[in-house]
Design an enzyme around this catalytic site. Structure first.
Site, PDB file in Angstrom:
ATOM      1  CG  ASP A   1      12.767  -4.749   0.746  1.00 51.78           C
ATOM      2  OD1 ASP A   1      13.021  -6.199   1.049  1.00 51.78           O
ATOM      3  OD2 ASP A   1      13.692  -4.094  -0.017  1.00 51.78           O
ATOM      4  CB  SER A   2      16.403  -5.937   3.892  1.00 53.62           C
ATOM      5  OG  SER A   2      16.357  -5.937   2.451  1.00 53.62           O
TER       6      SER A   2
ATOM      7  CE1 TYR B   1      17.325  -5.643   7.280  1.00 53.49           C
ATOM      8  CE2 TYR B   1      15.189  -7.079   7.295  1.00 53.49           C
ATOM      9  CZ  TYR B   1      15.922  -5.956   7.783  1.00 53.49           C
ATOM     10  OH  TYR B   1      15.412  -4.990   8.470  1.00 53.49           O
ATOM     11  N   GLY B   2      19.901 -10.836   3.790  1.00 57.45           N
ATOM     12  CA  GLY B   2      20.064 -11.977   3.058  1.00 57.45           C
ATOM     13  C   GLY B   2      21.378 -12.682   3.740  1.00 57.45           C
TER      14      GLY B   2
ATOM     15  CB  CYS C   1      11.561  -8.353   2.765  1.00 56.06           C
ATOM     16  SG  CYS C   1      13.351  -8.910   3.042  1.00 56.06           S
ATOM     17  CG  ASN C   2      11.057 -13.247  -1.529  1.00 58.78           C
ATOM     18  OD1 ASN C   2      10.297 -14.065  -1.882  1.00 58.78           O
ATOM     19  ND2 ASN C   2      11.376 -12.176  -2.080  1.00 58.78           N
ATOM     20  CB  THR C   3      15.551 -12.091   3.393  1.00 60.75           C
ATOM     21  OG1 THR C   3      15.913 -12.112   2.319  1.00 60.75           O
ATOM     22  CG2 THR C   3      16.403 -12.399   4.403  1.00 60.75           C
TER      23      THR C   3
ATOM     24  CB  CYS D   1      15.789 -11.469  -3.522  1.00 63.76           C
ATOM     25  SG  CYS D   1      16.295  -9.991  -2.648  1.00 63.76           S
ATOM     26  CB  THR D   2      11.289  -7.706  -3.213  1.00 62.38           C
ATOM     27  OG1 THR D   2      12.338  -7.293  -2.017  1.00 62.38           O
ATOM     28  CG2 THR D   2      10.254  -8.607  -2.738  1.00 62.38           C
TER      29      THR D   2
END
Ligand code: DGL
Length: 255
Positions: free
Chosen positions: A11-12, A43-44, A75-77, A185-186
């Site tokens: 993840d970010s 990151y978003g 991470c969705n992004t 978003c996680t």
């Protein structure tokens, strides 16, 4: 590749720990390697190109340094910006992504009112538009962004007065207006207490963590790579400071 190899979870920052919790619950016998890129978070609000490059750099690092049997982009992004290209670059690898749990919301609330809270990148990517078009006939979907929330989670203030102050004006227009809010978003599940307090008990919070864990198990099972244990979790972070690792552990163990 062997059963004893690791499931790498990326993840970010610390957000993917919310997915790691589901993974560990579902498959306690696995060896997990968590890598958060907090040095480069969030990151978003970056360009898609930057998120793609950072995600590729993280995947390459994980593949180079560890025996990885599956990579979970928690991470969705990063999933929105890079999972397609990543799968093209590593066709022989098991790569699982995460996307906002709109299907879950549409299944639970057919004809319902659903909000999706996610980062700028996730909400503007084509992948999200495709997802939206699959479900916008079965429910009314509102896109909600919450700039600044990831930073609060990254600094250990997920459920704090600052979070309440940030979210109250963003969520007030939706009080009583949503059957479900998808946390896309996680990082956001760690602020679920504050979000629920603002929206009230009439809005159910949903996220894609459990679905991602189930998909990971399905893929490993199909490849005969499920491990029975003993399991373990190793947490690493690009910010490489003790505070980040302490926060990650705390979020992992939090009930
Ligand atoms: N946790 C990430 C997600 O699921 C994004 C956080 C960030 O903006 O870095 O979208």
């Amino acid at each position: 590749m062997t059963k004893q190899d690791e499931i790498a979870v990326f993840d970010s920052g610390v957000g993917g720990i919310s997915v790691l919790r589901h993974l560990r619950r579902l498959m306690p016998g696995e060896r997990y390697l968590y890598y958060g890129d907090s040095a480069n978070a969030p990151y978003g609000s970056r360009s898609t190109r930057e998120v793609r490059d950072l995600t590729f750099a993280a995947a390459e690092k994980l593949y180079r340094e560890h025996p990885v049997k599956a990579l979970v982009i928690a991470c969705n992004t990063a999933t929105a910006a890079a999972v397609k290209e990543l799968r093209q670059a590593y066709p022989e690898r098991i790569i699982i992504g995460i996307e906002p749990a709109l299907k879950l919301a549409a299944d639970h609330f057919p004809g319902g009112r659903v909000g999706v809270m996610a980062t700028e990148v996730t909400l503007r990517e084509e992948k999200f538009d495709l997802l939206l078009h699959r479900f916008d006939e079965s429910c009314a979907v509102a896109k909600i962004s919450a700039p600044g929330l990831v930073e609060l989670v990254e600094t250990g203030r997920a459920d704090s007065p600052e979070t309440e102050a940030l979210l109250r004006p963003i969520l007030t227009p939706y009080i009583g207006a949503l059957d479900a809010l998808v946390l896309g978003c996680t990082h956001y599940p760690f602020a679920a207490g504050t979000i629920s307090r603002i929206l009230g008990p009439g809005t159910v919070l949903l996220d894609g963590g459990e679905g991602t864990a189930r998909e990971t198990r399905r893929r490993l099972e199909a490849a005969d790579l499920l491990e029975e244990g003993p399991g373990r979790v190793v947490i690493t972070n690009s910010a490489a400071d003790a505070r980040m690792l302490r926060l990650s552990r705390k979020l992992l163990e939090q009930p």
